[in-house]
Structure formats: structure tokens, C-alpha cells
Design a protein around this motif. Structure first.
Motif, short mmCIF file in Angstrom:
data_model
loop_
_atom_site.label_atom_id
_atom_site.label_comp_id
_atom_site.label_asym_id
_atom_site.label_seq_id
_atom_site.Cartn_x
_atom_site.Cartn_y
_atom_site.Cartn_z
N LEU A 193 6.67 18.21 -7.98
CA LEU A 193 6.77 17.62 -6.65
C LEU A 193 6.57 18.75 -5.65
O LEU A 193 7.44 19.60 -5.48
CB LEU A 193 8.14 16.96 -6.46
CG LEU A 193 8.35 16.23 -5.14
CD1 LEU A 193 7.37 15.07 -4.98
CD2 LEU A 193 9.79 15.74 -5.03
N GLU A 217 8.02 6.20 -6.45
CA GLU A 217 6.58 5.91 -6.56
C GLU A 217 5.82 7.08 -7.16
O GLU A 217 4.90 6.88 -7.96
CB GLU A 217 6.01 5.54 -5.19
CG GLU A 217 4.58 5.05 -5.24
CD GLU A 217 4.40 3.74 -6.00
OE1 GLU A 217 3.31 3.55 -6.59
OE2 GLU A 217 5.32 2.90 -6.00
N VAL A 218 6.19 8.30 -6.80
CA VAL A 218 5.55 9.48 -7.39
C VAL A 218 5.76 9.47 -8.90
O VAL A 218 4.82 9.66 -9.68
CB VAL A 218 6.10 10.79 -6.77
CG1 VAL A 218 5.85 11.99 -7.67
CG2 VAL A 218 5.48 11.04 -5.41
N THR A 220 -1.00 5.11 -0.99
CA THR A 220 -1.75 6.36 -1.11
C THR A 220 -2.26 6.78 0.26
O THR A 220 -2.75 5.95 1.03
CB THR A 220 -2.93 6.18 -2.09
OG1 THR A 220 -2.39 5.81 -3.37
CG2 THR A 220 -3.74 7.44 -2.23
N LEU A 276 8.01 16.56 -0.32
CA LEU A 276 8.67 15.29 -0.05
C LEU A 276 9.40 15.47 1.27
O LEU A 276 10.39 16.21 1.35
CB LEU A 276 9.65 14.90 -1.16
CG LEU A 276 10.45 13.61 -0.92
CD1 LEU A 276 9.52 12.40 -0.83
CD2 LEU A 276 11.48 13.40 -2.00
N SER A 314 3.73 6.97 -10.70
CA SER A 314 2.30 7.30 -10.69
C SER A 314 1.89 8.19 -11.87
O SER A 314 0.70 8.35 -12.13
CB SER A 314 1.93 8.02 -9.38
OG SER A 314 2.14 7.17 -8.28
N LEU A 337 1.17 10.44 -1.21
CA LEU A 337 1.70 9.16 -0.76
C LEU A 337 2.26 9.25 0.65
O LEU A 337 2.73 10.30 1.07
CB LEU A 337 2.82 8.70 -1.69
CG LEU A 337 2.46 8.53 -3.17
CD1 LEU A 337 3.72 8.27 -3.98
CD2 LEU A 337 1.46 7.42 -3.36
N ALA A 350 4.87 12.26 0.38
CA ALA A 350 5.14 12.95 -0.88
C ALA A 350 3.81 13.37 -1.47
O ALA A 350 2.82 12.64 -1.39
CB ALA A 350 5.89 12.04 -1.85
N ALA A 391 2.47 15.25 -5.17
CA ALA A 391 2.85 15.73 -6.49
C ALA A 391 1.62 15.99 -7.34
O ALA A 391 0.56 15.40 -7.11
CB ALA A 391 3.76 14.71 -7.18
N THR A 397 -3.34 14.60 -9.01
CA THR A 397 -2.35 14.59 -7.94
C THR A 397 -2.17 13.19 -7.39
O THR A 397 -3.00 12.30 -7.62
CB THR A 397 -2.75 15.52 -6.77
OG1 THR A 397 -3.94 15.03 -6.18
CG2 THR A 397 -2.93 16.96 -7.23
N GLU A 398 -1.10 13.02 -6.66
CA GLU A 398 -0.86 11.79 -5.90
C GLU A 398 -0.31 12.21 -4.54
O GLU A 398 0.61 13.02 -4.46
CB GLU A 398 0.12 10.89 -6.63
CG GLU A 398 0.31 9.54 -5.99
CD GLU A 398 -0.94 8.66 -6.01
OE1 GLU A 398 -1.40 8.26 -4.92
OE2 GLU A 398 -1.45 8.38 -7.11
#
Length: 162
Positions: A85, A106-107, A5, A88, A110, A60, A72, A74, A57-58
Motif C-alpha cells: 500500500l 477495495e485495494v 478506479t 492511502l 483488487s 482508487l 489509495a 497499491a 497496480t491499482e
């Protein structure tokens, strides 16, 4: 590379990655001036910092301990069933090494409740389109105004395992 993260301490490096990647990808399509304008607005440290606190959200980064090689971002929408997304990107000199795939995986992991992942991609960005197609995405439509830029984009989607 390992995926983790993003945090505030990463924002300057993330901005540099985005500026470099955008110029390498889009200068020939939009021109240097337009790319500089977009990256100044969308990829300022303040804009990136705001993303860190957004709910659902995430954000990364792919990090090798020396530098960030990819990012990334998302967002879950529609009650978490659709994953969008938003970004990226992998540094140009690190593309083709599996970093984009690691970030994408990974997204998706998550957001286990998501049934579909969707993205918009510049129709002249054939390398990105080939990447997404190789990762199971199919064209699902088109928009005329990507991110408020007035620039059209293609919509790609992938159904996720239930």
C-alpha cells in the motif's frame, strides 16, 4: 461515497487532496517547506499520471459525485503475493467516516492472489498508525529512508485470508 478506479480526469483533484492532506498531517512534523518540496515532486500531475499506467497496480478514488474524498494506490510485488500500500489518504474534513476502510477493502479485493499487505508509515503519524492497527496491521519493522526522503518510517503488515 463510492470507490472507483482513478482516471486522468481525476488527477488535478487527486493532487489537491494530497497537498491538503500532506500539509494537514506533516507540516508540524517536517515543516511547511519540506512538505511542499515532497508534494511538488511526489504529487505532481505528471507523477500521478505515470502511476495510472504502472503494471500490477491499482489507483482508487473515493468519490461522492461532487468531490474526491480519498485515494489509495497499491502495487503487487513478489509475484503478486505481497501487496504494498503506497498511499492511502482521506481529506482531513472527511476522516473518521469510513472512507479509509472502504479504500483499504477495495485495494485488498483488487489483488486476490496477495497473502500479505505491507505499508510504511511515519512513526509520528499516530492517527494513521491507530487506523492501520484497528484494521489488523501489526508492526513488522522500520526503514531509515522512506521513499528516498531520508525520513524514517515504520513498516506495518497484515496477513490476508487465503
Amino acid at each position: 461515497m463510492f470507490v472507483r478506479t482513478a482516471g486522468e480526469r481525476d488527477l488535478v483533484a487527486i493532487r489537491a487532496l494530497l497537498v491538503e492532506t500532506w500539509h494537514a498531517t506533516y507540516d508540524a512534523i517536517y515543516g511547511v517547506e519540506k512538505v511542499t518540496e515532497i508534494t511538488s515532486e511526489w504529487h505532481s500531475v505528471a507523477a500521478l499520471k505515470a502511476r495510472l499506467a504502472r503494471p500490477s497496480t491499482e489507483f482508487l478514488v473515493a468519490d461522492d459525485g461532487k468531490r474526491i474524498g480519498g485515494i489509495a494506490f497499491a502495487e503487487a510485488v513478489d509475484g503478486g503475493e505481497v501487496l504494498v500500500l503506497r498511499q492511502l489518504y482521506v481529506l482531513p474534513d472527511m476522516q473518521g467516516r469510513g472512507i479509509g476502510g472502504m479504500l483499504l477493502d477495495e485495494v485488498i479485493e483488487s489483488f486476490p492472489e496477495a497473502h500479505t499487505i505491507r505499508l510504511e508509515v511515519e512513526e509520528k503519524n499516530t492517527r494513521a498508525i491507530a487506523f492501520y492497527q484497528a484494521n489488523g496491521f501489526v508492526r513488522a519493522g522500520r526503514v531509515d529512508d522512506h521513499g528516498g526522503t531520508g525520513i524514517p518510517a515504520l513498516i506495518y503488515e497484515r496477513v490476508l485470508a487465503a
